[in-house]
Design a protein around this motif. Structure first.
Motif, PDB file in Angstrom:
ATOM      1  N   PRO A  83      22.906  85.288  -1.225  1.00 50.35           N
ATOM      2  CA  PRO A  83      22.681  86.102  -2.408  1.00 50.35           C
ATOM      3  C   PRO A  83      22.002  85.846  -3.350  1.00 50.35           C
ATOM      4  O   PRO A  83      20.952  85.984  -4.074  1.00 50.35           O
ATOM      5  CB  PRO A  83      24.237  86.309  -2.435  1.00 50.35           C
ATOM      6  N   ASP A  84      21.988  84.055  -3.485  1.00 52.36           N
ATOM      7  CA  ASP A  84      20.756  83.260  -4.411  1.00 52.36           C
ATOM      8  C   ASP A  84      19.358  83.749  -4.042  1.00 52.36           C
ATOM      9  O   ASP A  84      18.471  83.430  -4.717  1.00 52.36           O
ATOM     10  CB  ASP A  84      21.012  81.625  -4.696  1.00 52.36           C
ATOM     11  N   GLU A  87      18.817  87.536  -5.167  1.00 57.18           N
ATOM     12  CA  GLU A  87      18.347  87.114  -6.586  1.00 57.18           C
ATOM     13  C   GLU A  87      17.012  86.459  -6.961  1.00 57.18           C
ATOM     14  O   GLU A  87      16.274  87.160  -7.697  1.00 57.18           O
ATOM     15  CB  GLU A  87      19.459  86.419  -6.892  1.00 57.18           C
ATOM     16  N   PRO A  93      20.771  90.417  -9.717  1.00 51.81           N
ATOM     17  CA  PRO A  93      21.920  89.102  -9.595  1.00 51.81           C
ATOM     18  C   PRO A  93      22.690  88.929  -8.388  1.00 51.81           C
ATOM     19  O   PRO A  93      23.673  89.548  -8.429  1.00 51.81           O
ATOM     20  CB  PRO A  93      22.407  89.486 -11.015  1.00 51.81           C
ATOM     21  N   GLN A  94      23.344  87.920  -8.539  1.00 47.47           N
ATOM     22  CA  GLN A  94      24.424  87.970  -7.586  1.00 47.47           C
ATOM     23  C   GLN A  94      25.139  88.549  -8.113  1.00 47.47           C
ATOM     24  O   GLN A  94      26.552  89.260  -6.978  1.00 47.47           O
ATOM     25  CB  GLN A  94      24.986  86.118  -7.538  1.00 47.47           C
ATOM     26  N   ARG A  95      26.041  89.122  -9.444  1.00 50.60           N
ATOM     27  CA  ARG A  95      26.747  89.422  -9.352  1.00 50.60           C
ATOM     28  C   ARG A  95      26.986  91.266  -9.494  1.00 50.60           C
ATOM     29  O   ARG A  95      27.271  91.711  -8.817  1.00 50.60           O
ATOM     30  CB  ARG A  95      27.614  89.629 -11.418  1.00 50.60           C
ATOM     31  N   TYR A  96      25.708  91.472  -9.738  1.00 47.01           N
ATOM     32  CA  TYR A  96      24.844  92.975  -9.062  1.00 47.01           C
ATOM     33  C   TYR A  96      25.420  93.219  -7.684  1.00 47.01           C
ATOM     34  O   TYR A  96      25.882  93.907  -6.864  1.00 47.01           O
ATOM     35  CB  TYR A  96      23.935  93.869  -9.761  1.00 47.01           C
ATOM     36  N   GLU A  98      27.834  91.723  -5.537  1.00 47.20           N
ATOM     37  CA  GLU A  98      29.273  91.710  -5.417  1.00 47.20           C
ATOM     38  C   GLU A  98      29.722  92.628  -5.728  1.00 47.20           C
ATOM     39  O   GLU A  98      30.371  93.299  -4.781  1.00 47.20           O
ATOM     40  CB  GLU A  98      29.582  90.578  -6.503  1.00 47.20           C
ATOM     41  N   GLN A  99      28.539  93.302  -6.729  1.00 50.95           N
ATOM     42  CA  GLN A  99      29.617  94.812  -7.262  1.00 50.95           C
ATOM     43  C   GLN A  99      29.566  96.060  -6.011  1.00 50.95           C
ATOM     44  O   GLN A  99      30.392  96.919  -5.488  1.00 50.95           O
ATOM     45  CB  GLN A  99      29.438  95.066  -8.734  1.00 50.95           C
ATOM     46  N   ARG A 101      28.191  95.545  -3.021  1.00 53.82           N
ATOM     47  CA  ARG A 101      28.966  95.006  -1.725  1.00 53.82           C
ATOM     48  C   ARG A 101      30.720  95.400  -1.726  1.00 53.82           C
ATOM     49  O   ARG A 101      31.439  96.250  -1.027  1.00 53.82           O
ATOM     50  CB  ARG A 101      29.319  93.565  -1.769  1.00 53.82           C
ATOM     51  N   ARG A 102      31.279  95.314  -3.531  1.00 53.03           N
ATOM     52  CA  ARG A 102      32.708  95.741  -2.941  1.00 53.03           C
ATOM     53  C   ARG A 102      32.885  97.028  -2.762  1.00 53.03           C
ATOM     54  O   ARG A 102      33.417  97.717  -3.236  1.00 53.03           O
ATOM     55  CB  ARG A 102      32.991  95.166  -4.345  1.00 53.03           C
TER      56      ARG A 102
END
Length: 141
Positions: A83-84, A87, A93-96, A98-99, A101-102
């Motif tokens: 993910p890094d 990015e 962004p990694q948080r994006y 994550e979202q 994937r979720r």
């Protein structure tokens, strides 16, 4: 095709220039460079295949620093990205990620361990290409 078929690739301000004997082709690298790189590599592959049919193939690859002229160190791009890496290379962004994937709507990924996520480079680029939406004219209100 002559015995001395020469290809040279130069970086330009907004892309790459491929010189093939006396001809040249510019490949623009816009937001995502994958398409331009793919087109350029397909052109090089076509030249190599045509050269192999008519002459002995002698391939030499040199990467030189433009300012010093010294040979530059290179390494092939990694097939798998953390993910890094995604990015850093694609500005996602990694948080994006994550979202995505979720919500199960992002690029395909692999989980080699419970805490490790990896993306295949081609999956990220395919997802970005498919997610591309051209800007449409909208009337002013």
């Amino acid at each position: 095709m002559n015995a001395n078929h020469i290809l040279s690739i130069q970086r330009a301000g907004n892309g790459l220039i491929v010189h093939e004997n006396d001809a040249c082709q510019v490949y623009e690298t816009r937001q995502h460079r994958a398409t331009a790189m793919r087109e350029m590599l397909q052109r090089i592959a076509a030249v190599v295949v045509n050269t192999m049919e008519t002459t002995k193939l002698d391939v030499r690859i040199e990467v030189r620093d433009r300012t010093t002229g010294e040979e530059a160190e290179t390494s092939p791009p990694s097939l798998w990205l953390s993910p890094d890496d995604v990015e850093r290379e694609y500005n996602l962004p990694q948080r994006y990620l994550e979202q995505l994937r979720r919500d199960n709507i992002g690029p395909r990924y692999s989980k080699p361990t419970a805490k490790q996520v990896r993306y295949r480079r081609s999956d990220v680029e395919d997802w970005l290409t498919n997610a591309y939406q051209p800007t449409q004219d909208q009337p002013c209100s």
